[in-house]
Structure formats: structure tokens, C-alpha cells
Write an enzyme that holds these catalytic residues in place. Structure first.
Site, PDB file in Angstrom:
ATOM      1  N   LYS A  52       0.840  -1.200   0.000  1.00  0.00           N
ATOM      2  CA  LYS A  52       0.000   0.000   0.000  1.00  0.00           C
ATOM      3  C   LYS A  52       0.877   1.253   0.000  1.00  0.00           C
ATOM      4  O   LYS A  52       0.621   2.219  -0.717  1.00  0.00           O
ATOM      5  CB  LYS A  52      -0.958  -0.016   1.200  1.00  0.00           C
ATOM      6  CG  LYS A  52      -2.081  -1.024   0.989  1.00  0.00           C
ATOM      7  CD  LYS A  52      -2.875  -1.370   2.224  1.00  0.00           C
ATOM      8  CE  LYS A  52      -3.840  -2.516   1.882  1.00  0.00           C
ATOM      9  NZ  LYS A  52      -4.584  -3.054   3.009  1.00  0.00           N
ATOM     10  N   GLN A  96      -5.136  -1.772   9.126  1.00  0.00           N
ATOM     11  CA  GLN A  96      -4.987  -3.100   8.534  1.00  0.00           C
ATOM     12  C   GLN A  96      -5.640  -4.176   9.409  1.00  0.00           C
ATOM     13  O   GLN A  96      -5.335  -4.273  10.597  1.00  0.00           O
ATOM     14  CB  GLN A  96      -3.493  -3.400   8.331  1.00  0.00           C
ATOM     15  CG  GLN A  96      -3.211  -4.680   7.585  1.00  0.00           C
ATOM     16  CD  GLN A  96      -3.729  -4.681   6.149  1.00  0.00           C
ATOM     17  OE1 GLN A  96      -3.513  -3.728   5.404  1.00  0.00           O
ATOM     18  NE2 GLN A  96      -4.433  -5.728   5.757  1.00  0.00           N
ATOM     19  N   ASP A 119     -11.410   2.364   3.145  1.00  0.00           N
ATOM     20  CA  ASP A 119     -11.745   0.949   2.952  1.00  0.00           C
ATOM     21  C   ASP A 119     -13.247   0.774   2.716  1.00  0.00           C
ATOM     22  O   ASP A 119     -13.699  -0.300   2.336  1.00  0.00           O
ATOM     23  CB  ASP A 119     -11.353   0.137   4.212  1.00  0.00           C
ATOM     24  CG  ASP A 119     -10.053  -0.622   4.013  1.00  0.00           C
ATOM     25  OD1 ASP A 119      -9.705  -0.914   2.854  1.00  0.00           O
ATOM     26  OD2 ASP A 119      -9.388  -0.921   5.031  1.00  0.00           O
TER      27      ASP A 119
END
Ligand code: NAP
Length: 284
Positions: A52, A96, A119
Site C-alpha cells: 500500500k 490493517q 476501505d
């Protein structure tokens, strides 16, 4: 023999577009930033976080990493999120998953400002996805829609079968296919006659998490087969949910693993980060 849907190629094209959007923002005096939080020492999570960060660098987005020890308390993590919610350098916040067992993941997701929830896991954004009117796209399903578009595969009127009903893949996937006028069915572990259901699919999406689960006898001739799975086979090699060798002889299009859905997911996270800056920062 099926045409291979090349996720790396589609991803590269999308990243070129993102680079120019970031440059345009920079010209307007806007810097784009993504905060990535990782808690503990999960090696798979470390690989994802590194990828990422690399993706951010590639398109000119600043990335800020917060690597916290395994014993971080939920309150400490929530305090950090509260800080990042206020941080003007940060357009997107990504925590995460999975988190260590003592931390309530949903409480963490709920604490992220929905305008920075790149997200698209916050109930506010999930609700918008359900309505079909959204700023943030759920990354993995959005990447799949982008690949279908790139290969001119129309969804409208097609029978779409999604195997898997998770909040991060199966359910939002079904919503995006529905928005594009697919006739959508969601299957899961309690589905009766799974093989027969799959055989009705013009577009079959496998998001099960079981190596080689989808075999050729479950796939209609000329179906489009999308393999979301990221599994390890008995030799420890990365593989999907689909028996690629036999299914690719029957399908019209198929995504490989690796090199299919995987590369698109991070690219769509970058898309959401750039979109956050365009939508909320530029508008200020
Ligand atoms: P998950 O939360 O474990 O969900 C798996 C789904 O598969 C569940 O809905 C489950 O049904 C269903 N299922 C399990 N066994 C089944 C069976 N025998 N027959 C029919 N359905 C069955 O997994 P996930 O998070 O959605 O991820 C799925 C896969 O995609 C994993 O391999 C994951 O690593 C991969 N993934 C890849 C990306 C990427 O970027 N490429 C991103 C996210 C996930 P129930 O609900 O009834 O239990």
C-alpha cells in the site's frame, strides 16, 4: 480457452489516471495523504501494508505509517484514530485487519471519520453502497467492476452468482453487480445445490477462501469467472478459489491468481484516497 483478465494491466492503467489526478490536486495546492495503521506482527499484514505504501509513492500520495505493538490497547488505538481524524495531512485512514483478538474491530471501524474511511467499511459508507449512491467504493469489488469495464464485459441483464457473503467482498460485490443491472444471487456455506446454482451463472465470482474450490463441472460454458481467493495450496504456493487449469478451458474470461483481483484491490484503495481529497479537501 478463456481470455485472461490481466489485473496488473488494468491496475497500471488506473494508476496512470490516478497519478494525473494527484498532479492536478498538487497544482491546486492540495497534497494527498494516507495513514496506514498496523498493529502487531502479522507477516501477511506487513506485506499488504508495504504494498500500500509503495502504491502511494507510485502515484504521488504521501503515506504515514503507524506501526503499533501487539499489546496496544483498544483505547490507545482509538486515540490515534481520533488524532488522525483531525489531521489535515491525512485524507484516508486505513487500519490493517485483522487486529489482535483483544481489540474490537467494529469499534475501530466505527471510530474512523466516514469521510476518511477509504476501505469503505464504516456503516455510513456501507449504507451508501446499499443505496447505490457513494463516494467510497468497497476496494475489492470495485476493482472487479473496473476489470469488467476494461474488458468490455457487460453486466446488464446477466445472471451473476457470488459465492461468499462476507462484509468486505461477497455482500458489496453483489450490490455493485446489482447497480450495473445484473441479476444477482449470493451463495454461501448453507446454500443447497451449490453446483447447480453456479451452473446458472454468466458471471461467477468466487470469494470463498478455499483453494481450488470451484471446479469445471460448476461452470457454464463461456461464463466469466472471477477468482477473489488468496489461499496457499499444499505446497505453500499462492492460489485462488478456482481450479484455473480446468475452468479456463470452459470459461470465456477468467482472472488468474496471482495477477488478477489482487493488484486491483490496492489500486482501488488509492482511488478512494484520491477521491477523498478531491471530494472533501478541494471543496473546502
Ligand atoms: P470470509 O469472510 O471467510 O468469507 C468466506 C465466504 O465463503 C463465507 O460467506 C462462507 O459462507 C463462504 N463459504 C465457505 N465455505 C463455503 C462452501 N463450502 N460453500 C459455499 N460457500 C462457502 O472470506 P473473505 O474475507 O470474503 O475472503 C474470501 C477470499 O478472498 C479469501 O481467500 C481472501 O483471502 C480473499 N480476498 C482477496 C482479496 C484480494 O484483494 N484479492 C481481498 C479480500 C479477500 P458462510 O457465510 O455461510 O460462512
Amino acid at each position: 480457452m478463456a481470455e485472461i483478465i490481466n489485473g496488473k494491466l488494468v491496475s497500471q492503467a488506473k494508476r496512470e489516471e490516478l497519478k494525473s489526478r494527484v498532479l492536478r490536486l498538487n497544482e491546486d495546492g492540495v497534497e494527498v495523504g494516507l495513514a496506514v495503521i498496523i498493529v502487531g506482527n502479522n507477516s501477511a499484514s506487513r506485506v499488504y501494508v508495504n504494498n500500500k505504501k509503495k502504491g502511494c509513492e507510485e502515484i504521488g500520495v504521501n503515506s504515514f505509517e503507524y506501526a503499533l505493538p501487539e499489546e496496544t490497547t483498544q483505547d490507545q488505538l482509538l486515540d490515534l484514530i481520533a488524532e488522525l481524524n483531525e489531521d489535515r495531512r491525512v485524507d484516508g485512514i486505513l487500519c490493517q485487519l485483522p487486529l489482535p483478538k483483544h481489540i474490537d474491530e467494529q469499534a475501530v471501524i466505527n471510530a474512523i471519520n466516514p469521510q476518511k474511511d477509504v476501505d469503505a467499511f464504516h456503516p455510513f459508507n456501507v449504507g451508501h453502497i446499499m443505496i447505490g449512491d457513494y463516494t467510497f467504493l468497497p476496494c475489492t469489488p470495485a476493482g472487479i467492476m473496473e476489470m469488467l469495464k476494461f474488458y468490455n464485459i457487460s453486466v446488464s441483464g446477466k445472471k451473476c452468482v457470488v459465492i461468499g457473503r462476507s462484509n468486505i467482498v461477497g455482500k458489496p460485490m453483489a450490490m455493485l453487480l446489482l447497480k450495473e443491472n445484473g441479476t444477482v444471487e449470493i451463495c454461501h456455506s448453507r446454500t443447497e445445490n451449490l453446483k447447480e446454482e453456479c451452473l446458472t451463472a454468466d458471471i461467477l465470482v468466487a470469494a470463498v477462501g478455499k483453494a481450488y474450490f470451484v471446479t469445471a463441472d460448476m461452470v457454464k460454458d463461456d461464463a466469466v469467472v472471477i477468482d477473489v481467493g488468496m489461499n496457499r495450496n499444499e505446497e505453500g504456493k499462492l492460489c485462488g478459489d478456482v481450479c484455473f487449469d480446468e475452468v479456463s478451458l470452459k470459461a470465456s474470461y477468467i482472472t488468474p491468481v496471482p495477477g488478477g483481483v489482487g493488484p486491483m484491490t490496492i489500486t482501488m484503495l488509492l482511488e478512494n484516497t484520491v477521491r477523498a481529497a478531491e471530494t472533501y479537501k478541494l471543496a473546502e
